[in-house]
Design an enzyme around this catalytic site. Structure first.
Site, mmCIF file in Angstrom:
data_model
loop_
_atom_site.group_PDB
_atom_site.id
_atom_site.type_symbol
_atom_site.label_atom_id
_atom_site.label_comp_id
_atom_site.label_asym_id
_atom_site.label_seq_id
_atom_site.Cartn_x
_atom_site.Cartn_y
_atom_site.Cartn_z
ATOM 1 N N GLU A 1 -16.277 39.985 -7.343
ATOM 2 C CA GLU A 1 -15.814 39.623 -8.694
ATOM 3 C C GLU A 1 -15.841 40.890 -9.531
ATOM 4 O OE1 GLU A 1 -17.373 36.201 -10.794
ATOM 5 O OE2 GLU A 1 -17.700 35.116 -8.919
ATOM 6 N N GLU B 1 -23.742 33.894 -7.004
ATOM 7 C CA GLU B 1 -24.595 34.344 -8.130
ATOM 8 C C GLU B 1 -25.885 33.529 -8.262
ATOM 9 O OE1 GLU B 1 -22.344 34.680 -11.799
ATOM 10 O OE2 GLU B 1 -21.235 36.383 -11.030
HETATM 11 O O1 AHR Z 1 -15.177 34.413 -12.777
HETATM 12 C C1 AHR Z 1 -15.830 33.649 -13.742
HETATM 13 C C2 AHR Z 1 -17.293 33.425 -13.435
HETATM 14 O O2 AHR Z 1 -17.971 34.645 -13.507
HETATM 15 C C3 AHR Z 1 -17.616 32.934 -12.052
HETATM 16 O O3 AHR Z 1 -17.558 31.555 -11.964
HETATM 17 C C4 AHR Z 1 -19.020 33.401 -11.847
HETATM 18 O O4 AHR Z 1 -19.318 33.646 -10.503
HETATM 19 C C5 AHR Z 1 -19.137 34.625 -12.724
HETATM 20 O O5 AHR Z 1 -20.244 34.593 -13.534
#
Ligand code: AHR
Length: 504
Positions: free
Chosen positions: A294, A175
């Protein structure tokens, strides 16, 4: 109660794509109680000789998670992997500024690789491109994947791991489009760094697979220019671009919440289109694949987390991001899985974020058992029965509008056919909150198919939750009727998750 109709027609030759099993990946970050008190808790009655909780491992093995992303997340953007290897007593305690916690480094890549082996999963490793770069990524790759006879591979051997970990999939940072990210970069800065790192890593081993960071959600201001610029630099040397997306329910009704996969579909299609635009610009023959590494529901825990990080920072393994999920969250997780299946021609990998305690389907009590949230079940079903080829679901049903979305289908569905075993499974959510649906599955294209079972989850209480003491939200089974002329008819309840299993 009024009933509506939905018809799902499936044809053998109308396939989306064969499903890469890594679509059912997950994620464990050094964050909150995911690692310490989650997968690793020496001294717990269920811990094995390595300190890993056996009760947690058992629940994970049932999920058949093929790959687990590690060690972050935001954590990785200032992670020094060397801190987590070698004798445990000489490992440093570090301040993890991403989550304002103290990292004891008792678990590092060696322990995690060993744990993954026990869980039946492969490691998907992320390198730090926030505060580090090419050199450290290459050193870590050498430590993990080279058999021996060099500085870092011999170091691993001296740490007790004779065999390399042979990690195939690597994420180039995390990210880095996000202003919250340690080492946040512009798309130009990140694109160049990711390209240089990718090239160097592939010089070591051209067969590893690399994931470049895409946008951290579909609503970031830089989306989709970020993808275009990053891929402009990295198109030839990476294999995937990532997508991250979490949905929450904030000041809206359930109908709007359950329609959020309309946005997920748009996100996937727009990233794929952006990849294809760069492909055209580069006159490339290669098609870029997507890694949705994610995804989940995340909103219940927001205020508690703010309080811990602001007012009680630097704890070891504080209870951060422990969403206590409801039945309606499980419905949205089911809808997200359906969306991944419908797009598996481009989305080859995906990671449910996360796996234990942190926005997770599996929770642990510090001095008690592990237990499962309602969201555990749709993932369990799709991971276990969703292996094979994703079929194009031709669905005819009613539609409705919600606050943010128009023409939302009342029912959404995906189907998977496994040629080898002859098993065909339909996953369906009825997101109509008032009406049951008469659901017809037209399988005339699959002569000889018979219904095996109808698993469903339904509840009059959309906010029902599970807890350590009991599993209030769990799947049930409904009686299956015979096929009629190649067609299967059943009722899917209002607000329900359904798994219809057929076999020859
Ligand atoms: O999964 C929690 C957080 O969400 C992770 O650390 C990040 O990559 C995202 O913003």
């Amino acid at each position: 109660m009024p009933t509506k109709k939905a018809i799902l027609s499936l044809y053998r030759d109308f396939a989306v794509a064969p499903i890469d099993e890594r679509l059912y990946g997950s994620f464990i970050e050094h964050l909150g109680r995911a690692v310490y008190g989650g997968v690793y808790q020496p001294g717990h009655p269920a811990a094995d000789s390595d300190g890993f909780r056996g009760d947690v491992l058992e629940l994970i093995r049932d999920l058949h998670v093929p790959v687990i992303r590690y060690p972050g997340g935001n954590f990785v953007s200032n992670y020094f992997w060397e801190d987590g290897v070698g004798p445990a007593e000489s490992r440093p305690r570090r301040l993890d500024i991403a989550w304002r916690s103290t990292e004891p480094n008792l678990v590092g890549i060696g322990e995690f690789a060993r744990w993954c082996e026990k869980a039946g999963a492969e490691v998907m490793m992320a390198v730090n491109l926030g505060t580090r770069g090419v050199t450290d990524a290459c050193n870590l790759l050498e430590y993990c994947n080279h058999p021996g006879g060099s500085l870092y591979s011999d170091m691993r051997v001296s740490h007790g791991a004779k065999e390399p970990y042979s990690i195939k999939t690597w994420c180039l940072g995390n990210e880095l489009d996000g202003s919250w990210q340690v080492g946040h970069k512009t798309a130009e800065e990140y694109g160049r760094l990711a390209c240089q790192t990718a090239k160097a890593m592939k010089m070591f081993d051209p067969d590893i697979e690399l994931v470049a960071c895409g946008s951290s959600s579909s609503t970031t201001q830089t989306f989709p220019q970020w993808e275009s610029t990053v891929l402009g630099h990295t198109y030839d040397c990476v294999d995937y671009i990532s997508l991250h997306q979490y949905y929450g329910k904030r000041g809206e009704d359930t109908a709007n919440f359950l329609a959020k996969t309309v946005n997920m579909e748009y996100f996937i299609k727009t990233v794929a289109a952006t990849c294809d635009y760069v492909k055209a610009k580069k006159r490339s023959k290669k098609t870029m694949m997507l890694s949705f590494d994610e995804w989940n529901v995340w909103y219940h825990s927001n205020q508690t987390d703010d309080d811990i990080m602001k007012n009680r920072p630097w704890q070891v393994a504080p209870a951060l991001i422990e969403d206590h999920y409801t039945f309606e969250d499980a419905l949205l997780v089911g809808l997200m899985l359906i969306t991944l299946l419908k797009n598996c021609d481009r989305v080859r990998m995906a990671c449910l974020a996360q796996l234990v305690n942190v926005i997770a389907p599996i929770m642990t009590e510090p001095d008690g058992p592990a237990w499962v949230q309602p969201t555990y079940f749709p993932f369990l079903h799709v991971s276990n029965y969703g292996r094979g080829t994703s079929l194009r679901p031709v669905l005819s049903c009613g539609k409705h509008d919600t606050r943010d979305f128009t023409d939302v289908s009342d029912v959404d569905a995906a189907a998977v056919y496994d040629e080898e075993s002859g098993a065909l499974t339909v996953f369906a959510v009825n997101r109509d909150l008032e009406n049951n649906a008469e659901f017809r599955v037209d399988l005339r294209g699959f002569p000889g198919m018979r219904p095996v079972e109808h698993i469903f989850m339904a509840s009059d209480d959309l906010t029902a939750r599970n807890c350590a003491a009991g599993c209030a939200v769990r799947p049930q089974r409904s009686v299956v009727s015979p096929m009629d002329g190649g067609v299967y008819d059943c009722v899917i309840k209002k607000a329900s998750w359904n798994v219809l299993r057929f076999s020859k």
